[in-house]
Design a protein around this motif. Sequence first.
Motif, PDB file in Angstrom:
ATOM      1  N   GLY A 165       0.788  -1.228   0.000  1.00 26.20           N
ATOM      2  CA  GLY A 165       0.000   0.000   0.000  1.00 26.20           C
ATOM      3  C   GLY A 165       0.814   1.269   0.000  1.00 26.20           C
ATOM      4  O   GLY A 165       0.272   2.354  -0.223  1.00 26.20           O
ATOM      5  N   MET A 166       2.122   1.173   0.260  1.00 28.01           N
ATOM      6  CA  MET A 166       2.985   2.354   0.223  1.00 28.01           C
ATOM      7  C   MET A 166       3.613   2.453  -1.160  1.00 28.01           C
ATOM      8  O   MET A 166       4.249   1.508  -1.641  1.00 28.01           O
ATOM      9  N   SER A 167       3.424   3.576  -1.833  1.00 25.12           N
ATOM     10  CA  SER A 167       3.951   3.740  -3.181  1.00 25.12           C
ATOM     11  C   SER A 167       5.464   3.936  -3.154  1.00 25.12           C
ATOM     12  O   SER A 167       6.052   4.266  -2.115  1.00 25.12           O
ATOM     13  N   ALA A 168       6.094   3.744  -4.309  1.00 20.81           N
ATOM     14  CA  ALA A 168       7.540   3.937  -4.404  1.00 20.81           C
ATOM     15  C   ALA A 168       7.955   5.371  -4.077  1.00 20.81           C
ATOM     16  O   ALA A 168       8.917   5.571  -3.329  1.00 20.81           O
ATOM     17  N   PRO A 169       7.274   6.417  -4.596  1.00 22.62           N
ATOM     18  CA  PRO A 169       7.648   7.775  -4.209  1.00 22.62           C
ATOM     19  C   PRO A 169       7.488   8.026  -2.709  1.00 22.62           C
ATOM     20  O   PRO A 169       8.319   8.697  -2.087  1.00 22.62           O
ATOM     21  N   GLU A 170       6.438   7.486  -2.110  1.00 25.38           N
ATOM     22  CA  GLU A 170       6.252   7.641  -0.669  1.00 25.38           C
ATOM     23  C   GLU A 170       7.396   6.996   0.093  1.00 25.38           C
ATOM     24  O   GLU A 170       7.938   7.572   1.047  1.00 25.38           O
ATOM     25  N   GLN A 211       4.232  15.383  11.335  1.00 22.35           N
ATOM     26  CA  GLN A 211       3.348  14.218  11.335  1.00 22.35           C
ATOM     27  C   GLN A 211       3.846  13.136  12.294  1.00 22.35           C
ATOM     28  O   GLN A 211       3.074  12.559  13.066  1.00 22.35           O
ATOM     29  N   PHE A 212       5.148  12.843  12.248  1.00 28.19           N
ATOM     30  CA  PHE A 212       5.694  11.838  13.145  1.00 28.19           C
ATOM     31  C   PHE A 212       5.498  12.237  14.606  1.00 28.19           C
ATOM     32  O   PHE A 212       5.074  11.430  15.438  1.00 28.19           O
ATOM     33  N   VAL A 347       1.532   2.678   9.412  1.00 32.40           N
ATOM     34  CA  VAL A 347       0.424   2.535  10.361  1.00 32.40           C
ATOM     35  C   VAL A 347      -0.275   3.870  10.606  1.00 32.40           C
ATOM     36  O   VAL A 347      -1.504   3.945  10.686  1.00 32.40           O
ATOM     37  N   HIS A 348       0.513   4.950  10.706  1.00 30.55           N
ATOM     38  CA  HIS A 348      -0.046   6.254  11.080  1.00 30.55           C
ATOM     39  C   HIS A 348      -0.299   7.171   9.878  1.00 30.55           C
ATOM     40  O   HIS A 348      -0.696   8.323  10.072  1.00 30.55           O
ATOM     41  N   GLY A 349      -0.066   6.671   8.685  1.00 29.60           N
ATOM     42  CA  GLY A 349      -0.351   7.468   7.495  1.00 29.60           C
ATOM     43  C   GLY A 349       0.541   8.672   7.311  1.00 29.60           C
ATOM     44  O   GLY A 349       0.132   9.672   6.716  1.00 29.60           O
ATOM     45  N   VAL A 350       1.774   8.589   7.809  1.00 28.46           N
ATOM     46  CA  VAL A 350       2.727   9.686   7.609  1.00 28.46           C
ATOM     47  C   VAL A 350       3.163   9.664   6.143  1.00 28.46           C
ATOM     48  O   VAL A 350       3.652   8.648   5.639  1.00 28.46           O
TER      49      VAL A 350
END
Length: 383
Positions: A165-170, A211-212, A347-350
Amino acid sequence: MAASALPSSMRAQFLDAFNSPYALRTVPLPVLTSPHDMLVKVDAASYCHTDAVLAAGGMAPNPPAFPHVGCHEFAGTVVATSHPAALSHGFQPGDRVGVPGRSFHACGTCFECRAAPGAGSDDSDPPGYSVYCAGGAANLGISAPGGFQEYAAVDARQVAPVPPGMSAPEAATLMCAGVTIYAALKRCGVAAGGRVGIVGCGGGLGHLGLQFAAAMGLRVVGVDNADAPLDLARGVVAARGVGGAVRVVDARADEAEDVVTQLGREDGRRDRADMGVDAVVILPESQRAFDYGVALLRNHGRCVVVSFPRDGFRLASRDVVFRDISVVGSLVGSNRVLREMVLFAAVHGVRASFKLFPLDRLNELVEEYHKGAGGKLVVDMTA
């Protein structure tokens, strides 16, 4: 992808001299030279402030050898390993990984690599590998070829799995900016409910730090002094709904002492020595930013320095002696911290705010970076 299916050549962006544009050339694929090596097809490569410092000749006394392929924060897909799984550390072709630049080919025998887990902290790497290797390890994108190329050789000991679910740019933006600010926040040593300041909160590291820190349960004072970064920081706060935990301060309009007074009033404290933040992270290469951050600290506070200006910072001895302010540096996290950070972010959508460019427009990306709009700029290899 089977090794036989790999192309014989690839495109890469080269820096041929300091203060010069990148040059796109076609070259052979990297050769795997260590039993720990893996060949990764680069999917996204993020531009970092250190890339700009290096390109301007600011990495003395250890400048890169030219021609040089930059980028020390990227993400990709494993396409080949040089050894059976025992030394590829469980990775196999098809796995998605995030790649930081630190400690490529760690020696395994220096005092840093020999340190047992917990020798320095519980976040240390296991014996045999250290991101602080003193035995001649290279750094991808700094002293060895990095991610501004279609394929890269990476050390299986230094990478992190990319969560579904995490993209490469992310993922790419977390490999330096993410782990650096996450590790710096951990070095603050402030428990949930405490206060931290982030000076430079609208930059690549700073907006991730907001965010963190909020997700860690900290109360945050973010500081910046330009319209675009402040807009980005405020947008992050609004989008995440953490306005009660995070305040964004325009240093042009609010003096540090005024902010401290407001915090003291909110916390019900009367003595100036007891007012302010418990720790502050300094991200800009600016003496004014450093002074502002130190002024935000309550007595016995900790200043965590991440930036490294050529001329250093000046610290007033009175702050150290009479206020018991401590100053520590934070460069990057261990591989354990890297993996912890990636999972925490998932988990936290950072998520970083970023803008994408294709590989052949890297020089346009660099021009955009120097406009100082904040956020991250990323090369998308799929474009």
